[in-house]
Design an enzyme around this catalytic site. Structure first.
Site: not given
Ligand SMILES: NC(=O)c1ccc[n+]([C@@H]2O[C@H](COP(=O)([O-])OP(=O)(O)OC[C@H]3O[C@@H](n4cnc5c(N)ncnc54)[C@H](O)[C@@H]3O)[C@@H](O)[C@H]2O)c1
Ligand SMILES: N[C@@H](CCC=O)C(=O)O
Length: 622
Positions: A388, A422
């Site tokens: 991820e 993120c």
């Protein structure tokens, strides 16, 4: 002998939500249903319900039980421990009040209340406990965190230290660094422990992880302070993260239970009995980033562990203490060798990737993540790499948008945790007709933010993580001054890497500052002619993590939902234009460069990534 129990706890899932009503005197309805032992290997007896689901008090549980395959007529009884021999639990209503858990400050954390959309802790006792813990952490000289291999703590080898990003020279974390031999031994220990752990009934694994969760709930103020000390994040972000840990564990445990350990009967055929069973891969490397050092390492670890894998954890070398401390709580509840810890930086991560692990769970930057995806096990065979990664997340603002709501949501997502999420909003793509008004509103909201030490209650954002990211920001500001216009923000004249949040406009379309992930409190605003152009610009990056839209037009919402290339999307959300995903509430899947599997953490489909599928056919009726 009773077969392994599978427990469905949908209402328990709901009760773990931060928004649910207070737990006092709540009746938990827990439907408990058995599954044939054909799903387990080898068959195992069901543990006492109270061990499986700690919130159940056997004296207050009303159970409906039935003999295996004895037809629909249930018998109601009251459970005292293990289900009666030959019976399977069919459903249960727990009349007991959930156990209440408290932080060091005496704050009830049974029902977590802080999340990434919160605007304050709303709890004076927790504020005070956080401050006391942070002061104490800064005053002490921390002992280096050990390596953990096969249940043994090793206090040897080189030491990395982490300095407080708010106070240069103040060491707040340290850890012994793993050698290549340590990596080999840790992987061997994890592989040795993998068989017994895989054969442990999943309900027992769930019980252990839930017990660890109870311990973590006692330490919210302390863990948040450690996270703040190492990352510089504010108390609101840190308590949010520590609270996310609780819901992360609850969510993945609930998913395992709700899905009956991912064992399901298939259609019978020609007298055969058939099952679809998910089997853990074995030993997983878990490599975590600095920005959410407890939540993201716990998320990957718990997903691996609950599905029956053992773990070799490699925390970020920027946050060696936070991750090690939360792992230590988890370890207290697990058999030796099930969770091993190797400290260090890129070199240790690379050695782990070259090792014989059966899978890798990684959260971090795209360049490292895709490098890991390309690796093979030493045998040359592929293995799962659940990576991820980063984002270049846009917020589209249409001409019909509520500009105040848009400005609030964008500023919150762009500058929370100093842009080091993120999911942070990195670009605004705005209809030219409202661009000036939006920029004014953005600047107004941004200039209200207080940049400072997490010890100060008023701080909205702290320093950035280290000199290297600060140097990148300095360079980006210089570039933006040359190629566009810096409308607010810049380096603050005080020791440490503190930046007032930066907003940049007028960069040429396609400029690299609107395409690469800077991972900083830096927002670029691009004006476009219409919604078509906005969608095209929003999608014109290689990343595809999160995105937001602000519009008053249903047709534009529909087009956004249909055409935006991102896995986590938000519509008209002033609480966060692109950020704030929460376990079980949003899923968190990176598209394009942002994720390697097409399934994300936090949601419904993450756990199966840690298991491989097996069809089991038994001749005749079982
Ligand atoms: N998608 C998500 O869920 C998510 C969540 C948080 C952070 N991130 C991303 O993480 C990045 C920020 O974190 P970071 O700076 O710690 O990331 P990073 O990629 O630099 O490091 C992540 C981890 O990988 C290790 N590592 C570094 N180089 C390695 C190599 N060559 N081989 C193996 N391991 C290696 C690091 O020591 C650390 O433990 C950003 O790009 C951010 O967007 C993504
Ligand atoms: N779950 C967090 C992001 C975690 C990554 O950095 C959010 O959605 O804002």
């Amino acid at each position: 002998m009773p077969s392994e129990m599978a427990i469905r706890s949908r209402s328990a899932t709901a009760s773990a939500r931060p928004w649910s009503a207070s737990g006092a005197n709540r009746t938990r309805r827990v439907s408990v249903e058995s599954r044939s032992s054909l799903c387990t290997s080898p068959p195992s007896p069901g543990p006492p319900v109270a061990a499986v689901y700690p919130a159940l008090r056997p004296d207050r549980v009303e159970l409906v039980v039935r003999r295996p395959f004895s037809g629909p007529a249930p018998v109601t009884t009251v459970l005292q421990g293990t289900p009666p021999l030959g019976f399977q639990i069919y459903s249960a209503i727990c009349l007991a009040t959930s156990p209440r858990t408290t932080t060091r400050a005496g704050t009830d954390m049974t029902e977590p209340t802080v999340n990434y959309a919160s605007s304050s802790l709303g709890d004076d006792a927790l504020e005070a406990a956080f401050e006391e813990a942070l002061r104490a952490i800064r005053a002490e000289r921390p002992a280096p965190q050990p390596l953990v291999i096969g249940g043994e703590e090793l206090h040897t080898g080189d030491v990395i230290v982490r300095e407080d990003p708010c106070h240069a020279g103040v060491v707040i974390g340290a850890a012994h660094v793993a050698t290549t031999e340590d990596v080999t031994r840790a992987v061997a220990a994890a592989k040795t422990a993998a068989g017994p752990w895989r054969r442990t009934p999943y309900a027992e694994r769930v019980a252990m992880l839930r017990a660890a969760r109870e311990d973590i709930a006692q330490e919210i103020a302390y863990l948040s302070a450690v996270v703040s000390a190492e990352t510089g994040k504010t108390r609101l972000e840190a308590v949010g993260e520590a609270t996310e840990v609780l819901d992360m564990i609850a969510h993945y445990c609930d998913l395992m239970i709700e899905n009956d350990g991912y064992c399901a009967p298939l259609k019978p055929s020609g007298g055969d009995t058939n099952f679809d069973v998910m089997v853990p891969y074995g030993a997983f490397a878990v490599i975590s980033p600095f920005n959410f050092p407890v939540a993201l390492s716990i998320g990957m670890m718990v997903a691996a562990l609950v599905t029956g894998n053992t773990v070799v954890l490699k925390p970020s070398d920027k946050t060696p203490r936070s991750t090690a401390e939360i792992a230590a709580i988890l370890r207290r509840h697990l058999p030796a060798g099930v969770l091993n810890v190797l400290n260090g930086g890129a070199g240790v991560g690379q050695a782990l990737a070259k090792s014989d692990v059966d899978g890798i769970a990684f959260t971090g930057s795209a360049h490292v993540g895709w490098e890991l995806v390309a690796t093979r096990s030493p045998s040359g065979l592929p293995r799962p790499v659940l990576a991820e990664m980063g984002g270049q997340n846009p917020a589209i603002v249409a001409a019909s948008a509520d500009l105040e709501a848009a400005a609030q949501g964008i500023v919150r997502s762009a500058f929370g945790l100093s842009g080091q999420k993120c999911s942070a909003c990195r670009r605004v793509v705005v209809d030219r007709r409202v661009a000036d008004d939006l920029i004014d509103a953005l600047v107004r909201e941004t200039e209200k933010l207080v940049v400072g030490d997490p010890l100060d209650r008023d701080s909205n954002l702290g320093p950035v993580i280290d000199d290297s990211i600060a140097a990148r920001i300095d360079e980006a500001i210089a570039t933006a001054q040359q190629d566009g216009r810096v409308v607010t923000g810049g380096r603050i004249d005080r020791p440490g890497n503190f930046f007032a949040p930066i907003i940049v406009t007028d960069l040429p379309l396609g400029h690299r500052l609107t395409r690469e992930e800077l991972f900083a409190p830096f927002l670029a605003v691009t004006a476009v002619d219409d919604f078509d152009a906005a969608l095209a610009e929003a999608n014109a990056v290689d990343y595809g993590l999160s995105a937001g839209v602000f519009t008053g037009e249903q047709a534009e919402i529909d087009r956004f939902l249909d055409e935006i290339q991102a896995g986590v999307i938000y519509v008209n959300r002033a609480a966060g234009a692109t950020t704030g995903a929460w376990p079980g509430v949003q899923s968190f899947c990176g598209w394009k460069l942002s994720g390697s599997t097409g399934k994300g953490g936090l949601g419904l489909w993450y756990l199966p990534g840690f298991m491989k599928e097996q069809s089991r056919t038994f001749a005749g009726q079982q």
